[in-house]
Design a protein around this motif. Structure first.
Motif, mmCIF file in Angstrom:
data_model
loop_
_atom_site.group_PDB
_atom_site.id
_atom_site.type_symbol
_atom_site.label_atom_id
_atom_site.label_comp_id
_atom_site.label_asym_id
_atom_site.label_seq_id
_atom_site.Cartn_x
_atom_site.Cartn_y
_atom_site.Cartn_z
ATOM 1 N N MET A 146 0.841 -1.185 0.000
ATOM 2 C CA MET A 146 0.000 0.000 0.000
ATOM 3 C C MET A 146 0.884 1.246 0.000
ATOM 4 S SD MET A 146 -3.070 1.117 2.586
ATOM 5 C CE MET A 146 -4.148 -0.134 1.936
ATOM 6 N N ARG A 147 0.441 2.232 -0.717
ATOM 7 C CA ARG A 147 1.170 3.488 -0.847
ATOM 8 C C ARG A 147 1.124 4.273 0.457
ATOM 9 N NH1 ARG A 147 -0.361 8.867 -3.134
ATOM 10 N NH2 ARG A 147 -2.502 8.209 -2.878
ATOM 11 N N GLN A 148 2.266 4.869 0.844
ATOM 12 C CA GLN A 148 2.316 5.727 2.035
ATOM 13 C C GLN A 148 2.637 7.142 1.603
ATOM 14 O OE1 GLN A 148 4.374 4.620 5.723
ATOM 15 N NE2 GLN A 148 5.330 6.642 5.707
ATOM 16 N N ILE A 149 1.939 8.090 2.216
ATOM 17 C CA ILE A 149 2.252 9.501 1.978
ATOM 18 C C ILE A 149 2.600 10.152 3.302
ATOM 19 C CG2 ILE A 149 0.866 9.728 -0.123
ATOM 20 C CD1 ILE A 149 -1.292 11.087 1.579
ATOM 21 N N ASP A 150 3.515 11.106 3.236
ATOM 22 C CA ASP A 150 3.896 11.894 4.405
ATOM 23 C C ASP A 150 3.122 13.202 4.373
ATOM 24 O OD1 ASP A 150 5.642 10.017 5.398
ATOM 25 O OD2 ASP A 150 7.400 10.911 4.458
ATOM 26 N N VAL A 151 2.501 13.515 5.496
ATOM 27 C CA VAL A 151 1.676 14.706 5.624
ATOM 28 C C VAL A 151 2.128 15.456 6.871
ATOM 29 C CG1 VAL A 151 -0.703 15.521 5.932
ATOM 30 C CG2 VAL A 151 -0.254 13.525 4.516
ATOM 31 N N VAL A 152 2.058 16.790 6.812
ATOM 32 C CA VAL A 152 2.409 17.621 7.959
ATOM 33 C C VAL A 152 1.192 18.442 8.375
ATOM 34 C CG1 VAL A 152 4.892 17.768 7.541
ATOM 35 C CG2 VAL A 152 3.363 19.360 6.379
ATOM 36 N N ARG A 190 -12.548 19.855 6.922
ATOM 37 C CA ARG A 190 -12.343 19.507 5.522
ATOM 38 C C ARG A 190 -13.623 19.739 4.724
ATOM 39 N NH1 ARG A 190 -7.730 16.826 4.422
ATOM 40 N NH2 ARG A 190 -8.615 15.758 2.640
ATOM 41 N N ALA A 191 -13.447 20.147 3.475
ATOM 42 C CA ALA A 191 -14.591 20.323 2.581
ATOM 43 C C ALA A 191 -15.310 18.987 2.406
ATOM 44 C CB ALA A 191 -14.111 20.850 1.227
ATOM 45 N N GLN A 192 -16.633 19.037 2.232
ATOM 46 C CA GLN A 192 -17.425 17.816 2.115
ATOM 47 C C GLN A 192 -16.986 16.939 0.953
ATOM 48 O OE1 GLN A 192 -19.555 16.396 4.129
ATOM 49 N NE2 GLN A 192 -19.590 18.081 5.589
ATOM 50 N N ASP A 193 -16.524 17.541 -0.150
ATOM 51 C CA ASP A 193 -16.151 16.753 -1.329
ATOM 52 C C ASP A 193 -14.704 16.239 -1.285
ATOM 53 O OD1 ASP A 193 -14.973 19.228 -1.657
ATOM 54 O OD2 ASP A 193 -15.600 19.495 -3.738
ATOM 55 N N ALA A 194 -13.990 16.506 -0.211
ATOM 56 C CA ALA A 194 -12.600 16.038 -0.055
ATOM 57 C C ALA A 194 -12.593 14.678 0.634
ATOM 58 C CB ALA A 194 -11.811 17.043 0.780
ATOM 59 N N ALA A 195 -11.448 13.992 0.544
ATOM 60 C CA ALA A 195 -11.269 12.767 1.334
ATOM 61 C C ALA A 195 -11.450 13.138 2.795
ATOM 62 C CB ALA A 195 -9.878 12.187 1.092
ATOM 63 N N GLN A 196 -12.107 12.290 3.569
ATOM 64 C CA GLN A 196 -12.402 12.572 4.974
ATOM 65 C C GLN A 196 -13.249 13.840 5.101
ATOM 66 O OE1 GLN A 196 -11.255 10.327 7.469
ATOM 67 N NE2 GLN A 196 -10.736 9.194 5.636
ATOM 68 N N GLY A 197 -14.100 14.084 4.089
ATOM 69 C CA GLY A 197 -14.919 15.288 4.035
ATOM 70 C C GLY A 197 -15.753 15.510 5.287
ATOM 71 N N GLY A 198 -15.751 16.757 5.774
ATOM 72 C CA GLY A 198 -16.523 17.146 6.936
ATOM 73 C C GLY A 198 -15.822 16.917 8.265
ATOM 74 N N ALA A 229 -7.381 3.290 1.092
ATOM 75 C CA ALA A 229 -6.590 3.377 -0.130
ATOM 76 C C ALA A 229 -5.135 3.789 0.064
ATOM 77 C CB ALA A 229 -7.257 4.355 -1.100
ATOM 78 N N VAL A 230 -4.786 4.280 1.254
ATOM 79 C CA VAL A 230 -3.445 4.827 1.453
ATOM 80 C C VAL A 230 -3.091 4.805 2.939
ATOM 81 C CG1 VAL A 230 -4.219 7.221 1.682
ATOM 82 C CG2 VAL A 230 -1.936 6.767 0.826
ATOM 83 N N THR A 231 -1.800 4.698 3.220
ATOM 84 C CA THR A 231 -1.305 4.836 4.586
ATOM 85 C C THR A 231 -0.737 6.245 4.717
ATOM 86 O OG1 THR A 231 -0.773 2.498 4.741
ATOM 87 C CG2 THR A 231 0.327 3.957 6.300
#
Length: 143
Positions: free
Chosen positions: A1-7, A23-31, A77-79
């Protein structure tokens, strides 16, 4: 599984309140709520990434301080590896360019919001430092 680094930035104002971003409703993890920030670019140090992301997302400049927490969360879908840092505003005022809402809250009230799972470790750390409750636990009124 793909990993992304976030700050993410734990930005506090003079009253000690923390900037929370929904978060915007239409984004991943929306709301859900999060600490503002975003993905690191290849070759970028986390602190550089955080300054860039805050400028892009909120239209203001920050000074990045010490780390608060690092959490790894596996979404379907992602780590995501989220690294949060203390920060303070140095220029401008936060304006929601990509978020549905921004809210300043006392640390004790952070657990009242529905947080993105990766951000829960930071909420718990901040509340533990302040002697408050961790997210997911019900609050009892003070007497």
């Amino acid at each position: 599984m793909r990993q992304i680094d976030v700050v993410g930035a734990v930005i506090q104002n003079e009253a000690g309140e923390v900037l929370c971003a929904r978060r915007a409703q239409d984004a991943a993890q929306g709301g859900l709520w999060e600490f503002p920030g975003g993905k690191t670019e290849p070759g970028e140090r986390p602190e550089e990434s955080l300054r860039r992301e805050i400028r892009e997302e909120l239209g203001c400049d920050i000074a990045v301080g010490e780390p608060v927490a690092t959490a790894v969360y596996q979404y379907p879908a992602v780590t995501v590896r989220l690294m949060t840092y203390r920060a303070r505003l140095v220029a401008g005022q936060p304006t929601p360019r990509e978020h549905a809402e921004l809210r300043w809250l006392p640390v004790a009230d952070l657990g009242r919001l529905s947080w993105s799972p990766a951000d829960l470790a930071t909420v718990a750390r901040l509340q533990a430092e302040a002697g408050g409750e961790s997210p997911g636990r019900s609050s009892s009124p003070s007497s």
